[in-house]
Design a protein around this motif. Structure first.
Motif, PDB file in Angstrom:
ATOM      1  N   ASP A  65      21.240 -36.471  12.889  1.00  0.00           N
ATOM      2  CA  ASP A  65      21.210 -35.008  12.846  1.00  0.00           C
ATOM      3  C   ASP A  65      19.792 -34.462  12.668  1.00  0.00           C
ATOM      4  OD1 ASP A  65      20.593 -35.574  10.211  1.00  0.00           O
ATOM      5  OD2 ASP A  65      22.477 -34.818   9.380  1.00  0.00           O
ATOM      6  N   GLY A  66      18.805 -35.296  12.931  1.00  0.00           N
ATOM      7  CA  GLY A  66      17.413 -34.863  12.836  1.00  0.00           C
ATOM      8  C   GLY A  66      16.749 -35.157  11.515  1.00  0.00           C
ATOM      9  N   THR A  67      17.520 -35.494  10.480  1.00  0.00           N
ATOM     10  CA  THR A  67      16.921 -35.826   9.191  1.00  0.00           C
ATOM     11  C   THR A  67      16.433 -37.269   9.212  1.00  0.00           C
ATOM     12  OG1 THR A  67      19.025 -36.564   8.262  1.00  0.00           O
ATOM     13  CG2 THR A  67      18.452 -34.223   7.998  1.00  0.00           C
ATOM     14  N   PRO A  68      15.398 -37.591   8.434  1.00  0.00           N
ATOM     15  CA  PRO A  68      14.911 -38.979   8.414  1.00  0.00           C
ATOM     16  C   PRO A  68      15.998 -39.984   8.060  1.00  0.00           C
ATOM     17  CG  PRO A  68      13.341 -37.518   7.317  1.00  0.00           C
ATOM     18  CD  PRO A  68      14.576 -36.694   7.602  1.00  0.00           C
ATOM     19  N   GLN A  69      16.867 -39.617   7.122  1.00  0.00           N
ATOM     20  CA  GLN A  69      17.910 -40.544   6.698  1.00  0.00           C
ATOM     21  C   GLN A  69      18.901 -40.830   7.826  1.00  0.00           C
ATOM     22  OE1 GLN A  69      17.097 -37.675   5.208  1.00  0.00           O
ATOM     23  NE2 GLN A  69      16.229 -38.265   3.210  1.00  0.00           N
ATOM     24  N   VAL A 244     -13.858 -31.144   6.348  1.00  0.00           N
ATOM     25  CA  VAL A 244     -13.104 -29.966   5.913  1.00  0.00           C
ATOM     26  C   VAL A 244     -14.062 -28.849   5.531  1.00  0.00           C
ATOM     27  CG1 VAL A 244     -11.518 -29.087   4.154  1.00  0.00           C
ATOM     28  CG2 VAL A 244     -11.189 -31.378   5.078  1.00  0.00           C
ATOM     29  N   TRP A 245     -13.710 -27.608   5.889  1.00  0.00           N
ATOM     30  CA  TRP A 245     -14.460 -26.448   5.417  1.00  0.00           C
ATOM     31  C   TRP A 245     -13.556 -25.211   5.445  1.00  0.00           C
ATOM     32  CZ3 TRP A 245     -15.286 -28.586  10.262  1.00  0.00           C
ATOM     33  CH2 TRP A 245     -15.074 -27.769  11.363  1.00  0.00           C
ATOM     34  N   GLY A 246     -14.077 -24.093   4.968  1.00  0.00           N
ATOM     35  CA  GLY A 246     -13.332 -22.835   4.956  1.00  0.00           C
ATOM     36  C   GLY A 246     -13.349 -22.173   3.609  1.00  0.00           C
ATOM     37  N   ARG A 247     -12.599 -21.084   3.514  1.00  0.00           N
ATOM     38  CA  ARG A 247     -12.551 -20.308   2.266  1.00  0.00           C
ATOM     39  C   ARG A 247     -11.838 -21.068   1.151  1.00  0.00           C
ATOM     40  NH1 ARG A 247      -9.655 -14.972   4.163  1.00  0.00           N
ATOM     41  NH2 ARG A 247      -8.416 -16.548   5.259  1.00  0.00           N
ATOM     42  N   LYS A 248     -10.896 -21.926   1.539  1.00  0.00           N
ATOM     43  CA  LYS A 248     -10.118 -22.674   0.544  1.00  0.00           C
ATOM     44  C   LYS A 248     -10.035 -24.144   0.959  1.00  0.00           C
ATOM     45  CE  LYS A 248      -7.260 -18.612  -0.517  1.00  0.00           C
ATOM     46  NZ  LYS A 248      -5.872 -18.069  -0.583  1.00  0.00           N
ATOM     47  N   PRO A 249     -11.143 -24.849   0.946  1.00  0.00           N
ATOM     48  CA  PRO A 249     -11.122 -26.247   1.411  1.00  0.00           C
ATOM     49  C   PRO A 249     -10.247 -27.151   0.559  1.00  0.00           C
ATOM     50  CG  PRO A 249     -13.210 -25.730   0.329  1.00  0.00           C
ATOM     51  CD  PRO A 249     -12.486 -24.426   0.499  1.00  0.00           C
ATOM     52  N   TRP A 250      -9.975 -26.746  -0.668  1.00  0.00           N
ATOM     53  CA  TRP A 250      -9.138 -27.572  -1.549  1.00  0.00           C
ATOM     54  C   TRP A 250      -7.685 -27.661  -1.065  1.00  0.00           C
ATOM     55  CZ3 TRP A 250     -11.436 -22.935  -3.019  1.00  0.00           C
ATOM     56  CH2 TRP A 250     -10.586 -21.836  -3.135  1.00  0.00           C
ATOM     57  N   LEU A 251      -7.327 -26.832  -0.055  1.00  0.00           N
ATOM     58  CA  LEU A 251      -5.983 -26.921   0.509  1.00  0.00           C
ATOM     59  C   LEU A 251      -5.812 -28.144   1.420  1.00  0.00           C
ATOM     60  CD1 LEU A 251      -5.381 -23.181   1.491  1.00  0.00           C
ATOM     61  CD2 LEU A 251      -4.212 -24.449  -0.327  1.00  0.00           C
ATOM     62  N   ALA A 252      -6.919 -28.724   1.872  1.00  0.00           N
ATOM     63  CA  ALA A 252      -6.840 -29.819   2.841  1.00  0.00           C
ATOM     64  C   ALA A 252      -6.034 -31.019   2.351  1.00  0.00           C
ATOM     65  CB  ALA A 252      -8.246 -30.253   3.264  1.00  0.00           C
ATOM     66  N   PRO A 253      -6.258 -31.519   1.122  1.00  0.00           N
ATOM     67  CA  PRO A 253      -5.499 -32.694   0.682  1.00  0.00           C
ATOM     68  C   PRO A 253      -3.985 -32.463   0.624  1.00  0.00           C
ATOM     69  CG  PRO A 253      -7.440 -32.385  -0.679  1.00  0.00           C
ATOM     70  CD  PRO A 253      -7.308 -31.153   0.150  1.00  0.00           C
ATOM     71  N   ARG A 254      -3.564 -31.197   0.537  1.00  0.00           N
ATOM     72  CA  ARG A 254      -2.128 -30.912   0.485  1.00  0.00           C
ATOM     73  C   ARG A 254      -1.480 -31.009   1.868  1.00  0.00           C
ATOM     74  NH1 ARG A 254      -0.642 -25.702  -3.146  1.00  0.00           N
ATOM     75  NH2 ARG A 254       1.415 -26.539  -2.619  1.00  0.00           N
ATOM     76  N   PHE A 255      -2.291 -30.882   2.916  1.00  0.00           N
ATOM     77  CA  PHE A 255      -1.734 -30.713   4.261  1.00  0.00           C
ATOM     78  C   PHE A 255      -0.843 -31.873   4.712  1.00  0.00           C
ATOM     79  CE2 PHE A 255      -1.891 -30.898   8.910  1.00  0.00           C
ATOM     80  CZ  PHE A 255      -1.420 -29.636   9.215  1.00  0.00           C
ATOM     81  N   PRO A 256      -1.269 -33.125   4.640  1.00  0.00           N
ATOM     82  CA  PRO A 256      -0.409 -34.200   5.158  1.00  0.00           C
ATOM     83  C   PRO A 256       0.951 -34.270   4.492  1.00  0.00           C
ATOM     84  CG  PRO A 256      -2.641 -35.012   4.796  1.00  0.00           C
ATOM     85  CD  PRO A 256      -2.563 -33.648   4.158  1.00  0.00           C
ATOM     86  N   ALA A 257       1.015 -33.941   3.203  1.00  0.00           N
ATOM     87  CA  ALA A 257       2.270 -34.052   2.467  1.00  0.00           C
ATOM     88  C   ALA A 257       3.236 -32.912   2.787  1.00  0.00           C
ATOM     89  CB  ALA A 257       2.004 -34.089   0.967  1.00  0.00           C
ATOM     90  N   LEU A 258       2.790 -31.912   3.567  1.00  0.00           N
ATOM     91  CA  LEU A 258       3.687 -30.814   3.927  1.00  0.00           C
ATOM     92  C   LEU A 258       4.739 -31.238   4.937  1.00  0.00           C
ATOM     93  CD1 LEU A 258       1.134 -27.863   4.328  1.00  0.00           C
ATOM     94  CD2 LEU A 258       2.400 -28.568   2.277  1.00  0.00           C
ATOM     95  N   PHE A 259       4.538 -32.426   5.530  1.00  0.00           N
ATOM     96  CA  PHE A 259       5.427 -32.863   6.605  1.00  0.00           C
ATOM     97  C   PHE A 259       5.881 -34.304   6.375  1.00  0.00           C
ATOM     98  CE2 PHE A 259       2.224 -29.910   8.130  1.00  0.00           C
ATOM     99  CZ  PHE A 259       3.009 -28.888   8.611  1.00  0.00           C
ATOM    100  N   THR A 260       7.077 -34.598   6.884  1.00  0.00           N
ATOM    101  CA  THR A 260       7.595 -35.963   6.863  1.00  0.00           C
ATOM    102  C   THR A 260       7.381 -36.551   8.246  1.00  0.00           C
ATOM    103  OG1 THR A 260       9.281 -35.349   5.252  1.00  0.00           O
ATOM    104  CG2 THR A 260       9.637 -37.386   6.491  1.00  0.00           C
ATOM    105  N   ALA A 261       6.801 -37.727   8.332  1.00  0.00           N
ATOM    106  CA  ALA A 261       6.498 -38.337   9.631  1.00  0.00           C
ATOM    107  C   ALA A 261       7.757 -38.425  10.485  1.00  0.00           C
ATOM    108  CB  ALA A 261       5.905 -39.719   9.439  1.00  0.00           C
ATOM    109  N   PRO A 262       7.700 -37.936  11.744  1.00  0.00           N
ATOM    110  CA  PRO A 262       8.902 -37.983  12.606  1.00  0.00           C
ATOM    111  C   PRO A 262       9.201 -39.393  13.083  1.00  0.00           C
ATOM    112  CG  PRO A 262       7.018 -37.140  13.827  1.00  0.00           C
ATOM    113  CD  PRO A 262       6.574 -37.281  12.401  1.00  0.00           C
TER     114      PRO A 262
END
Length: 262
Positions: A65-69, A244-262
């Motif tokens: 059904d599209g979920t990893p499980q 990494v750069w920008g107004r909030k570069p500290w957001l970068a380490p959070r990015f990969p964990a926002l998604f579950t590998a398909p």
């Protein structure tokens, strides 16, 4: 996905995976970091290519059904029902089913798009899905067998249509909850997209936002391996593969964990 380049990449990737198996592969060797043997991973690829060919031809196939499980459970059930683990038969099937999928995509048999294991998508995106899936498992097989993998910058760019389409569907809601941020993701040498998180809701666009909070510049092969859960960000950062750069570069380490590998 660019039509001619996509066809060349899909055929080339299938042939290179087949060459790995035909080169005296030990089919009982374990795949690093996975529960499968080389034979099981190759069997999964052969079955997945057949699944993609059926979907491209307009034949309805249910597969989780599209979920990893659910996808993991469907994978295990399919492997349990398919006994072939020989190098030559699996190599031949991987190539033949990739060709069958390409033929169906070129003929446009399933007009108006298809329903894949990861949701509705256009035929172009399905082709990108096929390529992405083969590259991920081809990389696993190459590592297991001590051979060079087949991922390169040009092929990574052709995976972007699939990844951009599927990212909102594989969001880790526990990680995005309460987050508001906009990212610009750029690949070395070309290729880019934008990700906006608004109070936990994720949208992805082929064009980055005009004023991103955080810009991530990443080497293409590293990007795909991270997206598919084959590499962690910290080793990539240590090797200078991510800037990494920008107004909030500290957001970068959070990015990969926002998604579950398909």
């Amino acid at each position: 996905m660019e039509a001619v380049a996509g066809r060349v990449a899909i055929r080339g990737t299938a042939e290179e995976i087949a060459a790995l198996l035909r080169g005296g592969a030990d089919m009982e060797r374990r795949v690093p970091g996975a529960e499968w043997s080389v034979g099981e991973a190759a069997a999964h690829l052969a079955l997945a290519n057949e699944l993609m060919a059926d979907i491209a031809a307009g034949r309805a196939r249910s597969y989780g059904d599209g979920t990893p499980q659910s996808l993991a459970a469907a994978n295990e059930q399919a492997l349990a029902e398919f006994a072939e683990r020989g190098a030559e038969p699996l190599a031949a099937m991987i190539v033949a089913q990739a060709d069958a999928c390409l033929k169906a995509l070129e003929e446009g048999a399933a007009e108006g798009g298809v329903v894949s294991p990861l949701g509705p998508m256009s035929l172009d995106v399905l082709g990108s899905y096929l390529l992405t899936h083969m590259l991920g498992h081809g990389y696993d097989l190459a590592r297991a067998l001590g051979r060079a993998h087949m991922i390169d910058r040009a092929r990574v760019r052709l995976t972007l249509p699939f990844l951009i389409t599927v990212m909102p569907r594989v969001t880790n809601t526990a990680r995005t909850a309460g987050l508001t941020a906009c990212y610009s993701v750029r690949l070395w040498g070309g290729g880019r997209f934008g990700v906006t998180v608004s109070d936990g809701a994720v949208s992805v666009d082929s064009q980055p936002p005009a004023r991103p909070d955080c810009t991530i510049l990443i080497e293409p092969v590293t990007f795909l391996l991270m997206a598919l859960g084959r590499r962690d960000q910290w080793s990539a950062i240590a090797r200078g593969r991510i800037l990494v750069w920008g107004r909030k570069p500290w957001l970068a380490p959070r990015f990969p964990a926002l998604f579950t590998a398909p």
